[in-house]
Design an enzyme around this catalytic site. Structure first.
Site, PDB file in Angstrom:
ATOM      1  N   LEU A 104       0.864  -1.170   0.000  1.00 37.57           N
ATOM      2  CA  LEU A 104       0.000   0.000   0.000  1.00 37.57           C
ATOM      3  C   LEU A 104       0.902   1.221   0.000  1.00 37.57           C
ATOM      4  O   LEU A 104       1.915   1.250   0.710  1.00 37.57           O
ATOM      5  CB  LEU A 104      -0.895   0.014   1.250  1.00 37.57           C
ATOM      6  CG  LEU A 104      -1.960  -1.082   1.344  1.00 37.57           C
ATOM      7  CD1 LEU A 104      -2.594  -1.082   2.730  1.00 37.57           C
ATOM      8  CD2 LEU A 104      -3.030  -0.889   0.276  1.00 37.57           C
ATOM      9  N   ASP A 105       0.539   2.250  -0.774  1.00 42.91           N
ATOM     10  CA  ASP A 105       1.412   3.419  -0.834  1.00 42.91           C
ATOM     11  C   ASP A 105       1.348   4.216   0.471  1.00 42.91           C
ATOM     12  O   ASP A 105       0.569   3.904   1.377  1.00 42.91           O
ATOM     13  CB  ASP A 105       1.093   4.291  -2.058  1.00 42.91           C
ATOM     14  CG  ASP A 105      -0.301   4.889  -2.013  1.00 42.91           C
ATOM     15  OD1 ASP A 105      -0.744   5.300  -0.925  1.00 42.91           O
ATOM     16  OD2 ASP A 105      -0.955   4.977  -3.069  1.00 42.91           O
ATOM     17  N   LEU A 106       2.161   5.231   0.545  1.00 46.14           N
ATOM     18  CA  LEU A 106       2.323   5.988   1.787  1.00 46.14           C
ATOM     19  C   LEU A 106       1.010   6.562   2.290  1.00 46.14           C
ATOM     20  O   LEU A 106       0.736   6.573   3.499  1.00 46.14           O
ATOM     21  CB  LEU A 106       3.332   7.120   1.548  1.00 46.14           C
ATOM     22  CG  LEU A 106       3.812   7.898   2.766  1.00 46.14           C
ATOM     23  CD1 LEU A 106       4.672   7.032   3.662  1.00 46.14           C
ATOM     24  CD2 LEU A 106       4.591   9.148   2.341  1.00 46.14           C
ATOM     25  N   SER A 150      -2.059   5.429   1.628  1.00 43.72           N
ATOM     26  CA  SER A 150      -3.134   4.438   1.752  1.00 43.72           C
ATOM     27  C   SER A 150      -3.044   3.731   3.100  1.00 43.72           C
ATOM     28  O   SER A 150      -1.993   3.675   3.729  1.00 43.72           O
ATOM     29  CB  SER A 150      -3.064   3.423   0.614  1.00 43.72           C
ATOM     30  OG  SER A 150      -3.236   4.072  -0.640  1.00 43.72           O
TER      31      SER A 150
END
Length: 255
Positions: free
Chosen positions: A77-79, A81
């Site tokens: 998951l990106d930063l 999310s």
């Protein structure tokens, strides 16, 4: 050999008993319940934390929350999310959980700007063009009422004159920032994104920053979803499945 000795020999299966013979050893592994040699962890990744254990720029990482070495995230998951991460040191399961061939569904709750029209929702379901590629089919529905989630430490940007909508989006592929690209493609940028399920695994009552091991039931369900048998070995297909049947050549007619 005396008759008594012959009878004793027959009772012992045809072999004379040795007085110094050792008692038979039991197979301890077979009798003991199977033990997992790998770790399987569910983690609720908070906003602003990377899905890795190190970062050259000094940003928050998983190392601040999970004191277990040699486990890796099955899909990141990106930063910005939040939500469910599965971490494990089981390479075979890790491979299948991230490989598109096995189509493990990933469920997201997504807050978007504006109110998507029925046409926009249908476009998301059928697939939209992102960077020259069309996304695969997705399950999309409106969440009304909005889901009850913990407040984000950094509030989303809201405009007084523009409402927001919560969507549930289920994907079976995992391209980088796919959900954000998809909603932007139909004119509704993502404001907040939370992954709430990965196959049969769910966030349940995990709070942001909390983690726990999978239960035996969860691990069994995950292996079934990834077509892995007990112990993590690939499950065998039923007889007659998995192999293409060779067509029979017609027999020459007899005259």
């Amino acid at each position: 050999m005396p008759a008594g000795d012959r009878a004793q020999r027959r009772r012992r299966g045809g072999r004379a008993a040795r007085p110094d013979a050792r008692p038979p050893r039991l197979n301890a592994r077979r009798e003991a319940p199977p033990q997992e040699k790998h770790r399987y962890i569910l983690f609720h990744k908070p906003y602003g934390v990377l899905s890795s254990f190190t970062d050259a720029e000094g940003r928050p990482t998983l190392a601040a929350y999970i004191p277990i070495p040699e486990v890796y995230a099955a899909g990141r998951l990106d930063l910005r999310s939040e939500g469910l991460l599965l971490l494990t040191d089981d390479g075979a399961l890790l491979h299948r959980a991230t490989h598109p061939r096995y189509k493990l569904p990933k469920t997201y709750w997504v807050q978007v700007e504006g109110v998507p029209s029925p046409e926009a929702l249908e476009a998301l379901r059928q697939g939209v063009w992102v960077k020259g590629e069309k996304t695969g089919p997705a399950e999309v529905e409106v969440l009304d009422p909005p889901p009850a989630l913990p407040p984000r430490p950094v509030p989303i940007r809201e405009r007084k004159d523009i409402p927001t909508t919560w969507l549930q989006i289920v994907l079976r592929e995992g391209k980088k920032r796919q959900v954000r690209h998809m909603t932007a493609a139909v004119g509704h940028p993502t404001l907040r994104l939370v992954r709430v399920a990965l196959g049969p695994l769910t966030l349940a009552d995990l709070e942001p920053g909390q983690w726990r091991d999978l239960t035996p039931e969860e691990l069994r369900a995950l292996r079934e979803a990834l077509r892995l048998g007990p112990g993590g070995k690939p499950a065998r297909a039923p007889r007659g499945q998995g192999k293409a049947l060779r067509p029979r050549s017609p027999r020459p007619s007899r005259r």
